[in-house]
Design a protein around this motif. Structure first.
Motif, PDB file in Angstrom:
ATOM      1  N   LYS A 111      16.859  35.066  73.343  1.00  0.00           N
ATOM      2  CA  LYS A 111      17.832  34.076  72.870  1.00  0.00           C
ATOM      3  C   LYS A 111      18.171  33.100  73.992  1.00  0.00           C
ATOM      4  O   LYS A 111      18.214  31.883  73.782  1.00  0.00           O
ATOM      5  CB  LYS A 111      19.088  34.772  72.367  1.00  0.00           C
ATOM      6  CG  LYS A 111      20.139  33.823  71.860  1.00  0.00           C
ATOM      7  CD  LYS A 111      21.385  34.562  71.397  1.00  0.00           C
ATOM      8  CE  LYS A 111      22.412  33.556  70.966  1.00  0.00           C
ATOM      9  NZ  LYS A 111      23.748  33.952  71.317  1.00  0.00           N
ATOM     10  N   ASP A 112      18.402  33.627  75.193  1.00  0.00           N
ATOM     11  CA  ASP A 112      18.706  32.766  76.341  1.00  0.00           C
ATOM     12  C   ASP A 112      17.522  31.861  76.682  1.00  0.00           C
ATOM     13  O   ASP A 112      17.704  30.698  77.027  1.00  0.00           O
ATOM     14  CB  ASP A 112      19.078  33.613  77.565  1.00  0.00           C
ATOM     15  CG  ASP A 112      20.423  34.298  77.422  1.00  0.00           C
ATOM     16  OD1 ASP A 112      21.193  33.939  76.500  1.00  0.00           O
ATOM     17  OD2 ASP A 112      20.698  35.200  78.235  1.00  0.00           O
ATOM     18  N   ALA A 113      16.310  32.396  76.592  1.00  0.00           N
ATOM     19  CA  ALA A 113      15.123  31.590  76.878  1.00  0.00           C
ATOM     20  C   ALA A 113      14.980  30.451  75.865  1.00  0.00           C
ATOM     21  O   ALA A 113      14.611  29.324  76.232  1.00  0.00           O
ATOM     22  CB  ALA A 113      13.873  32.461  76.876  1.00  0.00           C
ATOM     23  N   MET A 114      15.293  30.726  74.625  1.00  0.00           N
ATOM     24  CA  MET A 114      15.172  29.690  73.593  1.00  0.00           C
ATOM     25  C   MET A 114      16.250  28.618  73.731  1.00  0.00           C
ATOM     26  O   MET A 114      16.130  27.538  73.155  1.00  0.00           O
ATOM     27  CB  MET A 114      15.215  30.322  72.196  1.00  0.00           C
ATOM     28  CG  MET A 114      13.955  31.102  71.852  1.00  0.00           C
ATOM     29  SD  MET A 114      12.442  30.120  71.954  1.00  0.00           S
ATOM     30  CE  MET A 114      12.704  28.970  70.604  1.00  0.00           C
ATOM     31  N   ALA A 115      17.297  28.892  74.506  1.00  0.00           N
ATOM     32  CA  ALA A 115      18.344  27.895  74.749  1.00  0.00           C
ATOM     33  C   ALA A 115      17.939  26.896  75.836  1.00  0.00           C
ATOM     34  O   ALA A 115      18.628  25.897  76.044  1.00  0.00           O
ATOM     35  CB  ALA A 115      19.652  28.591  75.138  1.00  0.00           C
ATOM     36  N   ILE A 116      16.821  27.150  76.509  1.00  0.00           N
ATOM     37  CA  ILE A 116      16.331  26.227  77.532  1.00  0.00           C
ATOM     38  C   ILE A 116      15.864  24.944  76.842  1.00  0.00           C
ATOM     39  O   ILE A 116      15.169  24.994  75.822  1.00  0.00           O
ATOM     40  CB  ILE A 116      15.182  26.874  78.335  1.00  0.00           C
ATOM     41  CG1 ILE A 116      15.706  28.081  79.114  1.00  0.00           C
ATOM     42  CG2 ILE A 116      14.520  25.860  79.275  1.00  0.00           C
ATOM     43  CD1 ILE A 116      14.618  28.933  79.756  1.00  0.00           C
TER      44      ILE A 116
ATOM     45  N   SER B 289      10.596  32.061  68.113  1.00  0.00           N
ATOM     46  CA  SER B 289       9.909  30.782  67.996  1.00  0.00           C
ATOM     47  C   SER B 289      10.745  29.798  67.194  1.00  0.00           C
ATOM     48  O   SER B 289      11.421  30.182  66.241  1.00  0.00           O
ATOM     49  CB  SER B 289       8.560  30.975  67.299  1.00  0.00           C
ATOM     50  OG  SER B 289       7.924  29.732  67.118  1.00  0.00           O
ATOM     51  N   ALA B 290      10.681  28.540  67.605  1.00  0.00           N
ATOM     52  CA  ALA B 290      11.339  27.471  66.871  1.00  0.00           C
ATOM     53  C   ALA B 290      10.321  26.656  66.076  1.00  0.00           C
ATOM     54  O   ALA B 290      10.684  25.701  65.412  1.00  0.00           O
ATOM     55  CB  ALA B 290      12.093  26.557  67.846  1.00  0.00           C
ATOM     56  N   VAL B 291       9.050  27.055  66.178  1.00  0.00           N
ATOM     57  CA  VAL B 291       7.966  26.298  65.554  1.00  0.00           C
ATOM     58  C   VAL B 291       7.169  27.213  64.622  1.00  0.00           C
ATOM     59  O   VAL B 291       6.575  28.188  65.084  1.00  0.00           O
ATOM     60  CB  VAL B 291       7.018  25.713  66.632  1.00  0.00           C
ATOM     61  CG1 VAL B 291       5.870  24.955  65.999  1.00  0.00           C
ATOM     62  CG2 VAL B 291       7.780  24.849  67.610  1.00  0.00           C
ATOM     63  N   PRO B 292       7.143  26.905  63.338  1.00  0.00           N
ATOM     64  CA  PRO B 292       6.314  27.706  62.434  1.00  0.00           C
ATOM     65  C   PRO B 292       4.847  27.618  62.863  1.00  0.00           C
ATOM     66  O   PRO B 292       4.357  26.564  63.259  1.00  0.00           O
ATOM     67  CB  PRO B 292       6.510  27.039  61.068  1.00  0.00           C
ATOM     68  CG  PRO B 292       7.758  26.220  61.196  1.00  0.00           C
ATOM     69  CD  PRO B 292       7.855  25.829  62.644  1.00  0.00           C
TER      70      PRO B 292
ATOM     71  N   LEU C 150       7.116  31.457  78.241  1.00  0.00           N
ATOM     72  CA  LEU C 150       7.923  30.399  77.633  1.00  0.00           C
ATOM     73  C   LEU C 150       7.026  29.219  77.301  1.00  0.00           C
ATOM     74  O   LEU C 150       6.291  28.723  78.161  1.00  0.00           O
ATOM     75  CB  LEU C 150       9.020  29.974  78.613  1.00  0.00           C
ATOM     76  CG  LEU C 150      10.031  28.941  78.157  1.00  0.00           C
ATOM     77  CD1 LEU C 150      10.847  29.452  76.966  1.00  0.00           C
ATOM     78  CD2 LEU C 150      10.966  28.593  79.313  1.00  0.00           C
ATOM     79  N   VAL C 151       7.061  28.793  76.046  1.00  0.00           N
ATOM     80  CA  VAL C 151       6.324  27.606  75.609  1.00  0.00           C
ATOM     81  C   VAL C 151       7.335  26.485  75.461  1.00  0.00           C
ATOM     82  O   VAL C 151       8.351  26.634  74.774  1.00  0.00           O
ATOM     83  CB  VAL C 151       5.587  27.859  74.271  1.00  0.00           C
ATOM     84  CG1 VAL C 151       4.858  26.603  73.819  1.00  0.00           C
ATOM     85  CG2 VAL C 151       4.622  29.035  74.403  1.00  0.00           C
ATOM     86  N   LEU C 152       7.054  25.374  76.136  1.00  0.00           N
ATOM     87  CA  LEU C 152       7.986  24.246  76.179  1.00  0.00           C
ATOM     88  C   LEU C 152       7.353  22.979  75.640  1.00  0.00           C
ATOM     89  O   LEU C 152       6.156  22.742  75.838  1.00  0.00           O
ATOM     90  CB  LEU C 152       8.411  23.983  77.635  1.00  0.00           C
ATOM     91  CG  LEU C 152       9.156  25.106  78.339  1.00  0.00           C
ATOM     92  CD1 LEU C 152       9.094  24.927  79.842  1.00  0.00           C
ATOM     93  CD2 LEU C 152      10.589  25.152  77.860  1.00  0.00           C
TER      94      LEU C 152
END
Length: 124
Positions: free
Chosen positions: A9-14, A35-38, A99-101
């Motif tokens: 969760k913290d990583a996805m807040a980056i 993931s935030a990307v389907p 982490l994928v950015l």
């Protein structure tokens, strides 16, 4: 919420985060993903990133840099960054954060800073 879920969760807040995984280096299996990307295949990315970490370790050993410690590995793609951070503080287990950015929104220096903070608070 357990430690893995909290770390992801913290990583996805980056800023710019598209996906995150906590991965076991030996097996290449993700202990957890977000993931935030389907369609972003974090299980496949985790296995591939494990291969990259293992090859980097072998390269360090073969080039007399075996005393060096991998802080992170960055792969730059045209639209994404893949940032891998092996975790030193995980009670003997060999884990890493992947982490994928989004390359247009991410700040690599800040992502490094946040991953160090996440690692410091992770007790797995």
């Amino acid at each position: 919420m357990n430690a893995v879920d909290r770390a992801l969760k913290d990583a996805m807040a980056i800023e710019g985060a598209l996906g995150a995984a906590l991965v076991d280096l030996e097996s290449g299996m993700a202990l957890g993903t977000r993931s935030a990307v389907p369609g972003l295949d974090l299980a496949l990315a985790a296995a591939s990133h494990a291969d990259i970490v293992r090859v980097t370790h072998r390269t360090l050993d073969a080039t007399d840099l075996g005393t060096e410690v991998i802080e992170s590995i960055l792969t730059s793609l045209t639209t994404q960054y893949h940032l891998v951070r092996p975790l030193a503080r995980t009670r003997g287990s060999r884990l890493f954060l992947s982490l994928v950015l989004d390359r247009n929104r991410a700040n690599i220096a800040m992502a490094h800073h946040h991953l160090r903070r996440i690692e410091a608070g992770l007790d797995v």
